[in-house]
Design a protein around this motif. Structure first.
Motif, PDB file in Angstrom:
ATOM      1  N   VAL A   1      28.325  54.268 -31.613  1.00 38.77           N
ATOM      2  CA  VAL A   1      27.125  53.545 -31.162  1.00 38.77           C
ATOM      3  C   VAL A   1      26.255  53.225 -32.369  1.00 38.77           C
ATOM      4  CG1 VAL A   1      27.089  54.688 -28.901  1.00 38.77           C
ATOM      5  CG2 VAL A   1      25.797  55.676 -30.796  1.00 38.77           C
ATOM      6  N   ARG A   2      25.357  52.243 -32.197  1.00 39.51           N
ATOM      7  CA  ARG A   2      24.367  51.967 -33.229  1.00 39.51           C
ATOM      8  C   ARG A   2      23.125  52.799 -32.938  1.00 39.51           C
ATOM      9  NH1 ARG A   2      22.697  45.970 -35.088  1.00 39.51           N
ATOM     10  NH2 ARG A   2      24.793  46.187 -35.986  1.00 39.51           N
ATOM     11  N   LEU A   3      22.676  53.527 -33.932  1.00 37.56           N
ATOM     12  CA  LEU A   3      21.525  54.426 -33.762  1.00 37.56           C
ATOM     13  C   LEU A   3      20.237  53.831 -34.318  1.00 37.56           C
ATOM     14  CD1 LEU A   3      23.313  57.728 -34.864  1.00 37.56           C
ATOM     15  CD2 LEU A   3      22.779  57.024 -32.521  1.00 37.56           C
ATOM     16  N   LEU A   4      20.368  52.931 -35.304  1.00 37.85           N
ATOM     17  CA  LEU A   4      19.194  52.399 -35.986  1.00 37.85           C
ATOM     18  C   LEU A   4      19.267  50.882 -36.074  1.00 37.85           C
ATOM     19  CD1 LEU A   4      19.203  54.884 -38.999  1.00 37.85           C
ATOM     20  CD2 LEU A   4      17.725  55.024 -36.981  1.00 37.85           C
ATOM     21  N   GLU A   5      18.105  50.256 -35.935  1.00 38.07           N
ATOM     22  CA  GLU A   5      17.952  48.830 -36.221  1.00 38.07           C
ATOM     23  C   GLU A   5      17.314  48.752 -37.603  1.00 38.07           C
ATOM     24  OE1 GLU A   5      19.091  46.440 -34.617  1.00 38.07           O
ATOM     25  OE2 GLU A   5      19.446  47.174 -32.572  1.00 38.07           O
ATOM     26  N   ARG A   6      18.026  48.145 -38.555  1.00 39.03           N
ATOM     27  CA  ARG A   6      17.566  48.119 -39.929  1.00 39.03           C
ATOM     28  C   ARG A   6      17.030  46.732 -40.289  1.00 39.03           C
ATOM     29  NH1 ARG A   6      22.223  50.806 -39.125  1.00 39.03           N
ATOM     30  NH2 ARG A   6      22.632  52.805 -40.143  1.00 39.03           N
TER      31      ARG A   6
ATOM     32  N   GLU B   1      10.921  59.396 -40.694  1.00 42.24           N
ATOM     33  CA  GLU B   1      10.307  58.641 -41.785  1.00 42.24           C
ATOM     34  C   GLU B   1      10.344  57.131 -41.541  1.00 42.24           C
ATOM     35  OE1 GLU B   1       8.663  59.917 -44.189  1.00 42.24           O
ATOM     36  OE2 GLU B   1       9.212  62.029 -43.883  1.00 42.24           O
ATOM     37  N   ARG B   2      11.316  56.686 -40.706  1.00 37.82           N
ATOM     38  CA  ARG B   2      11.533  55.263 -40.430  1.00 37.82           C
ATOM     39  C   ARG B   2      11.713  54.467 -41.738  1.00 37.82           C
ATOM     40  NH1 ARG B   2      10.183  54.156 -34.974  1.00 37.82           N
ATOM     41  NH2 ARG B   2      10.406  56.164 -33.923  1.00 37.82           N
ATOM     42  N   HIS B   3      12.307  55.137 -42.727  1.00 33.92           N
ATOM     43  CA  HIS B   3      12.483  54.500 -44.024  1.00 33.92           C
ATOM     44  C   HIS B   3      13.524  55.302 -44.804  1.00 33.92           C
ATOM     45  CE1 HIS B   3      11.510  52.804 -47.984  1.00 33.92           C
ATOM     46  NE2 HIS B   3      10.849  51.834 -47.330  1.00 33.92           N
ATOM     47  N   PHE B   4      14.575  54.656 -45.292  1.00 37.95           N
ATOM     48  CA  PHE B   4      15.656  55.384 -45.959  1.00 37.95           C
ATOM     49  C   PHE B   4      15.211  56.011 -47.268  1.00 37.95           C
ATOM     50  CE2 PHE B   4      18.462  53.386 -42.930  1.00 37.95           C
ATOM     51  CZ  PHE B   4      19.527  54.270 -42.838  1.00 37.95           C
ATOM     52  N   SER B   5      14.395  55.307 -48.036  1.00 41.67           N
ATOM     53  CA  SER B   5      13.981  55.846 -49.339  1.00 41.67           C
ATOM     54  C   SER B   5      13.129  57.101 -49.161  1.00 41.67           C
ATOM     55  CB  SER B   5      13.203  54.784 -50.132  1.00 41.67           C
ATOM     56  OG  SER B   5      14.055  53.721 -50.478  1.00 41.67           O
TER      57      SER B   5
END
Length: 301
Positions: free
Chosen positions: A47-52, A17-21
């Motif tokens: 590790v970091r999985l997402l760039e927010r 979705e590339r979007h948390f909501s």
């Protein structure tokens, strides 16, 4: 490192979705528990999985690798779950089935076809064995299901009669009586007999001897074998005569003739299996066989 399938499903939703909501709505969650779960996953992996950002979410290189592998892991997990459920339901597995040769002419091929249709994911391992050896194989847990001529069985082995039929005489097609449709057993008193070995099928051996004695003679037994088709094959070569189940007349073996004679004995086929087995697959196979031979009995009536 153990990764919870729940966390992997959450991560896949966010990655797609590339979007948390939107991911939270897809998962029927509120956003805070989802954000917490993703942080928990990153902490577990280190590790970091997402760039927010405030507008969207992007996968890191590690996130792209995890996304690909997480999909494969979940598919594998679902496949394993389905496999285990099918095994538990008796729909997958392996059946070790023994049979005496005459069962090929007593409905066994049709039963095996019905089993393959009902249980397409079950492997059938077939072995031709005489009755005595099958009883022992079932007792030792080396065979799951057996189809034999009625024989004494130990307490560990469950038996069920399937069908009964008369015996007939099996003689070479060059025999003086070969053109007759019915004879008296006593007319063969001077012939050499071919029988099952006593240790291979004690009940059959004793039945034939009893029939001959009742007819008024003691047979001269020249050859003893351990398989029905071997009996008929030796007869076809002119090496003697025999008394066999009527079903062998359907074998189409060249060089033999099958002749009716007066008697009261019957050749009984049995199914055997381990009495204490808790296998769902075996229960299903036994049920299919009971249904198959039950319907066949009704048809013959």
């Amino acid at each position: 490192m153990d990764l919870e399938p729940r966390l992997l499903r959450y991560f896949i939703a966010v990655a797609e979705e590339r979007h948390f909501s939107r991911a939270a709505a897809r998962l029927h969650l509120s956003q805070p528990p989802l954000s917490y779960a993703i942080r928990q996953l990153e902490s577990t992996l280190g590790v970091r999985l997402l760039e927010r950002t405030s507008r969207h979410v992007a996968l890191t290189e590690a996130g792209r690798v995890l996304y690909r592998e997480a999909q494969a892991l979940l598919r594998q997990s679902e496949a394993i779950g389905t496999l285990v459920q099918r095994v538990d339901a008796g729909l997958r597995g392996r059946l070790r089935i023994g049979f005496v040769g005459s069962m090929l002419y007593r409905g066994l091929p049709d039963l095996l076809a019905a089993m393959r249709a009902a249980l397409p994911d079950v492997e059938h391992v077939l072995t031709e064995l005489n009755s005595h050896d099958q009883v022992e194989a079932v007792r030792r847990g080396e065979q799951d299901l057996g189809f034999i001529h009625a024989n004494p069985a130990p307490a560990e082995v469950q038996t069920q009669d399937l069908m009964a039929e008369p015996f007939v005489l099996c003689v070479p097609d060059t025999h003086p009586l070969a053109r007759r449709r019915r004879v008296q057993l006593l007319e063969l008193e001077d012939d050499d007999f071919i029988l099952f070995a006593r240790e291979a099928s004690p009940s059959y051996h004793e039945t034939v001897l009893s029939l001959c004695v009742t007819a008024g003679f003691h047979p001269v037994i020249r050859h003893e074998v351990r398989h029905w088709l071997s009996v008929a094959a030796l007869v076809s070569q002119g090496l003697g005569v025999s008394v066999v189940p009527a079903c062998l007349a359907r074998s189409g073996l060249a060089g033999t003739k099958f002749i009716a004679f007066e008697h009261q004995a019957r050749s009984v086929s049995q199914m055997i299996w381990p009495r204490e087995s808790d296998s769902p697959l075996l229960r299903m196979a036994v049920s299919l066989a009971q249904k198959h031979y039950g319907e066949n009995r009704q048809t013959r009536r």
